[in-house]
Design a protein around this motif. Structure first.
Motif, short mmCIF file in Angstrom:
data_model
loop_
_atom_site.label_atom_id
_atom_site.label_comp_id
_atom_site.label_asym_id
_atom_site.label_seq_id
_atom_site.Cartn_x
_atom_site.Cartn_y
_atom_site.Cartn_z
N ALA A 225 0.83 -1.20 0.00
CA ALA A 225 0.00 0.00 0.00
C ALA A 225 0.87 1.25 0.00
N ASP A 228 1.97 1.77 -3.46
CA ASP A 228 0.86 2.31 -4.25
C ASP A 228 0.71 3.82 -4.01
N MET A 232 1.12 6.89 -6.63
CA MET A 232 0.02 7.82 -6.94
C MET A 232 0.47 9.27 -6.84
N ARG A 278 4.21 0.82 -11.30
CA ARG A 278 2.93 1.37 -10.84
C ARG A 278 2.61 2.75 -11.44
#
Lengths: 356, 75
Positions: A225, A228, A232, A278
């Motif tokens: 997480a 991630d 982002m 990602r």
């Protein structure tokens, strides 16, 4: 030899420098003959030694002119080798200084310092508040680089520096890596330098974007997480990284976040690869959000050419927040990061001049 | 601006299209690269994101000036 200006006193000299657009808007230390000479001496090099030219004005970056900027910024002579290395870095063609100075984007050069110069030429702080006020070396080294960009590169807002808004890092933007607290090798070692080298890495950077993450000690997978969230923030859809692609970006992990990723068995290279994978936009997002940049048949748009474009370092205090700095990523070389070895063995062993 | 100067340096007729917001920067770049008289034509600002109809109007407005500059006339 740099032309000399004369004024009745230092107060008038300061007003003259403001009037001529030679400052960053804040008061500066008046670069008198003696002060500049002391800074040049601390460099260990001749004042007329030329490192190159700085765009967009293509002024000649001599040691003396760099010393003038260092004095004005409030540097101690001890800091001079780091300032010189930073100027050398932005002069490298890969950094695209001319275009970077002239862009409408907000970008600023972030100066990252590794190796013994963090202590010998500072201290350059890597811990709590490293990018904030209160740390003389961090503040004045970054400011000295900016003053060279203003007075040698001749970047002036609205006529040659076309940043629509800019960001506060354009005043100063300098920190060291927390090598002692990091579970990973120092950044400069990962970039191919020896551990005992002192290295300045300069990378174009937006203002820091905060990344909040509280790990879950009961969940061994919670590190994913964190990856991630970092991704982002790093290549958020409206960023140049996501849209133009192919530029560098910086991640400043706090000690907890470093530890979480290290505990998950990830190396710096692993983290960069995980983030690279990602950081992309789907064809649908490209078409909907940025039709002007979509082309006829958009495909998945990777933000980076490869994991090596993601610089990862540790700095800052203990807590919940890491930082990411997306970048401008335009220019002929996509405003690439540049690392330059600090010649500290030449510069920093003049103790009698270190406390002036 | 820089592209126009680089092309002119190759001996190819060139004219730089510069929006009014960047006119002063264009002067600065032309001066700093040693070609202060490089031909340039002013466009309204901004051009990016302009609709097609408006873009055609701008083109019709400035095309004669561009041709004149390329032919060596005054801009």
């Amino acid at each position: 030899m740099t032309d000399l200006l004369s004024s009745a006193d230092e107060a008038q000299a300061l007003e003259d420098l403001h009037q001529r657009g030679c400052t960053d808007g804040l008061p500066v230390v008046i670069p008198t003959d003696d002060r500049v000479a002391r800074m040049v001496l601390a460099s260990g090099q001749a004042g007329d030694m030329v490192l190159g030219t700085m765009g967009p004005g293509h002024g000649v970056a001599s040691i003396e002119k760099i010393a003038v900027a260092a004095v004005m910024a409030g540097c101690l002579p001890d800091y001079m080798p780091v300032v010189v290395a930073a100027v050398k870095a932005v002069i490298e063609p890969a950094f695209d200084l001319t275009e970077m100075q002239a862009t409408t984007h907000c970008t600023a050069p972030l100066v990252i310092v590794n190796g013994p110069a963090r202590h010998n030429c500072g201290p350059i702080v890597s811990g709590t508040g490293a990018l904030g006020p209160g740390h003389r070396a961090n503040a004045s080294i970054g400011r000295a680089l900016r003053l060279t960009m203003i007075n040698i590169g001749k970047a002036r807002p609205g006529s040659s520096d076309m940043a629509l808004l800019g960001h506060p890092g354009k005043f100063t933007y300098c920190l060291a890596e927390d090598e002692e607290g990091s579970p990973f090798p120092p950044l400069h070692v990962s970039l191919g330098f020896a551990a005992e080298d002192s290295v300045v890495t300069v990378v174009g950077a937006e203002a820091p974007h905060s990344v909040l993450f509280a790990g879950d000690g009961d969940d061994p997978e919670s590190y994913a997480a964190l990856l991630d969230l970092l991704a982002m923030a790093l290549a958020n859809a409206p960023s140049n990284n996501a849209i133009l692609t192919g530029g560098f970006a910086t991640i400043v992990l706090n000690p907890e976040h470093s530890a979480i990723l290290h505990k998950a068995g990830l190396t710096r290279e692993d983290i960069a690869r995980e983030l690279y994978e990602r950081c992309y936009l789907t064809p649908e997002m490209v078409k909907r959000l940025m039709p002007a940049f979509a082309g006829d048949n958009p495909s998945r748009r990777m933000a980076f050419k490869g994991p090596e474009q993601i610089l990862i370092m540790q700095a800052g205090g203990s807590g919940l927040y890491s930082m990411v700095m997306p970048s401008w990523c335009a220019g002929a070389h996509s405003n690439s990061a540049v690392s330059i070895k600090v010649e500290a063995d030449v510069f920093c062993e003049i103790p009698s001049f270190s406390s002036a | 601006m820089r592209d126009g100067i680089n092309i002119a340096n190759l001996g190819i007729p060139a004219v730089a299209l510069v929006t009014e917001e960047f006119w002063a920067q264009g002067d600065f770049v032309a001066q700093s690269l040693g070609m202060p008289a490089v031909p340039r034509v002013q466009l309204p600002h901004p051009v990016a994101g302009t609709d097609t109809v408006t873009m055609h109007k701008i083109a019709e407005l400035v095309a004669p000036t561009i041709i004149q500059a390329l032919e060596g006339g005054d801009d």
